[in-house]
Enzyme design. Sequence first.
Site, PDB file in Angstrom:
ATOM      1  N   LYS A   1      -3.160  46.204  32.952  1.00  0.00           N
ATOM      2  CA  LYS A   1      -3.596  44.872  33.371  1.00  0.00           C
ATOM      3  C   LYS A   1      -3.382  44.564  34.857  1.00  0.00           C
ATOM      4  O   LYS A   1      -4.191  44.942  35.681  1.00  0.00           O
ATOM      5  CB  LYS A   1      -2.931  43.825  32.479  1.00  0.00           C
ATOM      6  CG  LYS A   1      -3.572  43.776  31.067  1.00  0.00           C
ATOM      7  CD  LYS A   1      -3.139  42.552  30.321  1.00  0.00           C
ATOM      8  CE  LYS A   1      -3.705  42.457  28.921  1.00  0.00           C
ATOM      9  NZ  LYS A   1      -5.045  41.913  28.850  1.00  0.00           N
TER      10      LYS A   1
ATOM     11  N   PHE B   1       0.149  43.504  19.388  1.00  0.00           N
ATOM     12  CA  PHE B   1      -1.125  44.002  19.917  1.00  0.00           C
ATOM     13  C   PHE B   1      -0.852  45.100  20.930  1.00  0.00           C
ATOM     14  O   PHE B   1      -0.146  44.880  21.907  1.00  0.00           O
ATOM     15  CB  PHE B   1      -1.960  42.893  20.567  1.00  0.00           C
ATOM     16  CG  PHE B   1      -3.341  43.383  20.928  1.00  0.00           C
ATOM     17  CD1 PHE B   1      -4.344  43.435  19.974  1.00  0.00           C
ATOM     18  CD2 PHE B   1      -3.618  43.848  22.204  1.00  0.00           C
ATOM     19  CE1 PHE B   1      -5.611  43.934  20.287  1.00  0.00           C
ATOM     20  CE2 PHE B   1      -4.887  44.347  22.527  1.00  0.00           C
ATOM     21  CZ  PHE B   1      -5.879  44.387  21.571  1.00  0.00           C
TER      22      PHE B   1
ATOM     23  N   ASP C   1       6.167  47.537  25.495  1.00  0.00           N
ATOM     24  CA  ASP C   1       4.791  47.361  25.964  1.00  0.00           C
ATOM     25  C   ASP C   1       4.787  46.140  26.881  1.00  0.00           C
ATOM     26  O   ASP C   1       4.836  45.009  26.415  1.00  0.00           O
ATOM     27  CB  ASP C   1       3.869  47.172  24.749  1.00  0.00           C
ATOM     28  CG  ASP C   1       2.423  46.910  25.147  1.00  0.00           C
ATOM     29  OD1 ASP C   1       2.180  46.530  26.304  1.00  0.00           O
ATOM     30  OD2 ASP C   1       1.541  47.058  24.277  1.00  0.00           O
TER      31      ASP C   1
HETATM   32  C1  LIG Z   1       0.547  43.881  25.068  1.00  0.00           C
HETATM   33  C2  LIG Z   1      -0.766  44.617  25.225  1.00  0.00           C
HETATM   34  N1  LIG Z   1      -0.804  45.932  25.009  1.00  0.00           N
HETATM   35  C3  LIG Z   1      -1.943  46.629  25.138  1.00  0.00           C
HETATM   36  C4  LIG Z   1      -3.129  46.003  25.479  1.00  0.00           C
HETATM   37  C5  LIG Z   1      -4.382  46.813  25.593  1.00  0.00           C
HETATM   38  O1  LIG Z   1      -4.750  46.937  26.934  1.00  0.00           O
HETATM   39  P1  LIG Z   1      -6.236  47.396  27.313  1.00  0.00           P
HETATM   40  O2  LIG Z   1      -7.151  46.288  26.890  1.00  0.00           O
HETATM   41  O3  LIG Z   1      -6.194  47.601  28.806  1.00  0.00           O
HETATM   42  O4  LIG Z   1      -6.519  48.664  26.582  1.00  0.00           O
HETATM   43  C6  LIG Z   1      -3.128  44.624  25.696  1.00  0.00           C
HETATM   44  C7  LIG Z   1      -4.375  43.912  26.016  1.00  0.00           C
HETATM   45  O5  LIG Z   1      -4.522  42.743  25.817  1.00  0.00           O
HETATM   46  C8  LIG Z   1      -1.912  43.908  25.570  1.00  0.00           C
HETATM   47  O6  LIG Z   1      -1.864  42.586  25.748  1.00  0.00           O
END
Ligand SMILES: Cc1ncc(COP(=O)(O)O)c(C=O)c1O
Length: 387
Positions: free
Chosen positions: A238, A123, A209
């Site tokens: 986050k 994700f 990530d």
């Molecule tokens: C690992 C990871 N990458 C990217 C995102 C996307 O972040 P945002 O919701 O701030 O766009 C999330 C959100 O849950 C995430 O858990």
Amino acid sequence: MNTYARLPVHFASGKGATLYTAEGDAYLDALSGIAVCNLGHAHPEVADALCHQSQRLIHTSNLYEIDQQTALAEQLLEQAQMQKAFFCNSGAEANETAIKLARKYGHDRNIDSPKIIVMENAFHGRTMAALSATGNPKAQAGFGPMLEGFVRVPFDDAEAVAAHAQDPDVVAVLVEPIQGEGGVRLPRNGYLTQLRALCDQNDWLLMVDEIQTGMGRTGQWFAHQHDGIRPDVMTLAKALANGVPIGACLAGDKAADVLELGNHGTTFGGNPLACAAGLAVVKTLRFYDYPKKIAEHGQTLLSAFQSQLADLDGVVEVRGRGYMIGIELDRPCGELVQQALEKHLLINVTQGNTVRLLPPFVLGTEQSQTLIDTVSQLIRDFLSRKA
Ligand SMILES: Cc1ncc(COP(=O)(O)O)c(C=O)c1O
């Protein structure tokens, strides 16, 4: 728009690990706004920083020097041992930056159609490039065509990545150190080290990530540090400002100077207010040595859940690192979220069958016990009803 299935509760305030409704009903928050409010709600250091900064300056744009942005960049880069930072407003945007950086890295090497290796079940966010990198057909359904330039392989399978070593168009590997939305999936020990070696051998960028796993959540500042490796690119968001929208893409070594003047930009990204909150977060994590504390407390929490639940019929696995815990059941268990809410406890279920716990670092000893007892009892009752 109808994009969210919201639970029937409204919160008016919070303090530490507790949220309150306007009527004063208290709920124990074991989700931290999905790994965002890691320092708990209404943290005095963050609140003071926001108050102070908002009375002086909220925004000027990236046309001018921004001292708070420079200071936050310096502190994050020191923790990460990296060299350059770009600030934006969310996780998806941070990953967009990383994806653009990887493509530019390819073009700088005369690769016209650069490809990034991404993982099944990953994700990375909901904007088009981040969604294309995401390995969830349900999230992608209805939004095709996806962007080209991604090669998908199974998570936790370094050989599957190595199989692309002959492809001259591959420029980077993008990976979560622990898949969060994907069900709190930890790779085997050594996976990230293997990916680091493959990236070195093939001159690819290793891009991690850390949007969910970063800022102390797993018991290190950044989860890849458990493996003693250093990525070329890391994305954060986050918990970086404990709830004030912010994202960051950090780059080091061969990635540091890829994006050049005019290559990328944002109006809000890295503004004084968000960065002041980020600085308060960094200061607090350092002052209380939270990453180390969360490593210890997280192990205690995980062991408690394992001893309560691991042997139960219907529990597939209790796993996690730091304050990132997943309890996988052998059947869909989404209803547990509502049942926990009725007990004034906020939890999440991901992948349909995995209870996900992301409590704030300020969780007290009694709250920790309440969390263990309530979740364990809910799961026991659920499994016996559904036997
Ligand atoms: C690992 C990871 N990458 C990217 C995102 C996307 O972040 P945002 O919701 O701030 O766009 C999330 C959100 O849950 C995430 O858990």
